[in-house]
Design a protein around this motif. Sequence first.
Motif, PDB file in Angstrom:
ATOM      1  N   SER A 180      46.003  64.393  19.117  1.00 17.97           N
ATOM      2  CA  SER A 180      46.546  64.993  20.741  1.00 17.97           C
ATOM      3  C   SER A 180      45.999  66.871  20.411  1.00 17.97           C
ATOM      4  O   SER A 180      46.000  66.848  21.535  1.00 17.97           O
ATOM      5  N   ARG A 204      48.272  60.655   8.241  1.00 17.87           N
ATOM      6  CA  ARG A 204      49.347  60.788   7.353  1.00 17.87           C
ATOM      7  C   ARG A 204      49.662  60.116   6.324  1.00 17.87           C
ATOM      8  O   ARG A 204      49.859  58.956   5.934  1.00 17.87           O
ATOM      9  N   GLN A 217      44.161  56.694  16.608  1.00 25.64           N
ATOM     10  CA  GLN A 217      44.708  56.922  17.518  1.00 25.64           C
ATOM     11  C   GLN A 217      43.408  56.427  18.909  1.00 25.64           C
ATOM     12  O   GLN A 217      42.649  56.771  18.452  1.00 25.64           O
TER      13      GLN A 217
HETATM   14  N1  PHE Z   1      50.927  62.979  19.061  1.00 25.18           N
HETATM   15  C1  PHE Z   1      51.793  61.910  19.552  1.00 25.18           C
HETATM   16  C2  PHE Z   1      52.063  60.546  18.182  1.00 25.18           C
HETATM   17  O1  PHE Z   1      51.234  61.109  17.052  1.00 25.18           O
HETATM   18  C3  PHE Z   1      51.555  60.461  20.089  1.00 25.18           C
HETATM   19  C4  PHE Z   1      51.895  61.187  21.394  1.00 25.18           C
HETATM   20  C5  PHE Z   1      50.678  61.203  22.317  1.00 25.18           C
HETATM   21  C6  PHE Z   1      52.858  61.069  22.328  1.00 25.18           C
HETATM   22  C7  PHE Z   1      50.974  61.715  24.249  1.00 25.18           C
HETATM   23  C8  PHE Z   1      52.549  62.207  23.744  1.00 25.18           C
HETATM   24  C9  PHE Z   1      52.341  62.742  24.140  1.00 25.18           C
HETATM   25  O2  PHE Z   1      53.070  60.308  17.701  1.00 25.18           O
END
Ligand code: PHE
Length: 362
Positions: A180, A204, A217
């Motif tokens: 993100s 993580r 991701q």
């Molecule tokens: N960044 C969040 C996660 O890793 C996922 C997510 C991305 C949720 C964009 C909403 C919008 O869990």
Amino acid sequence: MKIEAENINFLDTIEAAQSVEELEQARVGLLGKKGEVTHLLRSLGQMNDEERKLKSPQYNKLKQTLEEAIKEKREVLVNREIENRMDSEWLDITQDSREINTGLIHPVSRVTEEIVSIFSDLGFSVAEGPQIESDWYNFDSLNIPPDHPARQEFDTFYINPGDDNGNDSISPNVLRTHTSPVQVRFMENHGAPCRIIAPGRVYRSDYDLTHTPMFHQIEGLVVGEDISMSNLKWVLIEFCKAFFELESIDLRFRASHFPFTEPSAEVDIRCSWVENSLVVGKGDDWMEILGSGMVHPNVLEAAKVDSNKFQGFAFGMGIDRLAMLKYGMPDLRSFFENDMRWLKHYGFAVEKTSNLYDKLSG
Ligand code: PHE
């Protein structure tokens, strides 16, 4: 008489040659610059006219005879050498070929390529961000202030450089816990509107059948003046149909909470376990594949985008999860153990597109 005897002598030398090389030596010995016959021909110059008249035709005839003999002999020897080679150098075409070790494409790389290509078709471009991320981009800019409980949920790996005096009051860097932060970095640099995906590694502190401390991701971000939740739904459904190569797909949008989206939804896909393999689209199980929602106005503002004018949706999908689902791989941990047997089994040949998929469905 003498010349005839010599003639025979010379011919014997030629006849005695057992190889093209030996024949060449004989030729040089007879007809080369310092050769015996060349020497005879030169001696004509010292003779008186009468003698020369007699010898000249003889010597020249001798030279001609020898040249012809050499030519014939060479043909014989060359043929014999070819035959010898054909007898000794033969190829066993029934023998198995030697094993060639070529590398394979890791399922994660392969699936990343597939995902990128589907989103490219939908008009998305690819963005990137660093894996070592500042506290600000990973959390604050995404509407997660320092005391926010969501910071605990992320099981973050902190990299705290401190200073030379062991003072660790400096705001730490982290291994990014999600993709993100690329949302904010991209909007800061390129503004709105935008339509991007951002694949990459995230970290993580977590370890079980479906979690590894490093995983992958792909972030999606679409910002414009007229973007709604229904656009998000359509994009995700179209993506899943294309990715799983299915006519229709069962997705469950579950209301959820992320500090950086409002409203938020987690998306699960219908699946089941058949003989230790995951099968998509059938069964009573659900597997969570992504988090999503409408980008929170605070995030747009953090990236200097006017939240009164623009709105957008975002999602973050687990690439490894998608790979497990598509290719029926039961344990995420084996993805990163570098076990050659696993890599050989699940890897993709460079020239083939979906050999494993063929294997599973065939
Ligand atoms: N960044 C969040 C996660 O890793 C996922 C997510 C991305 C949720 C964009 C909403 C919008 O869990």
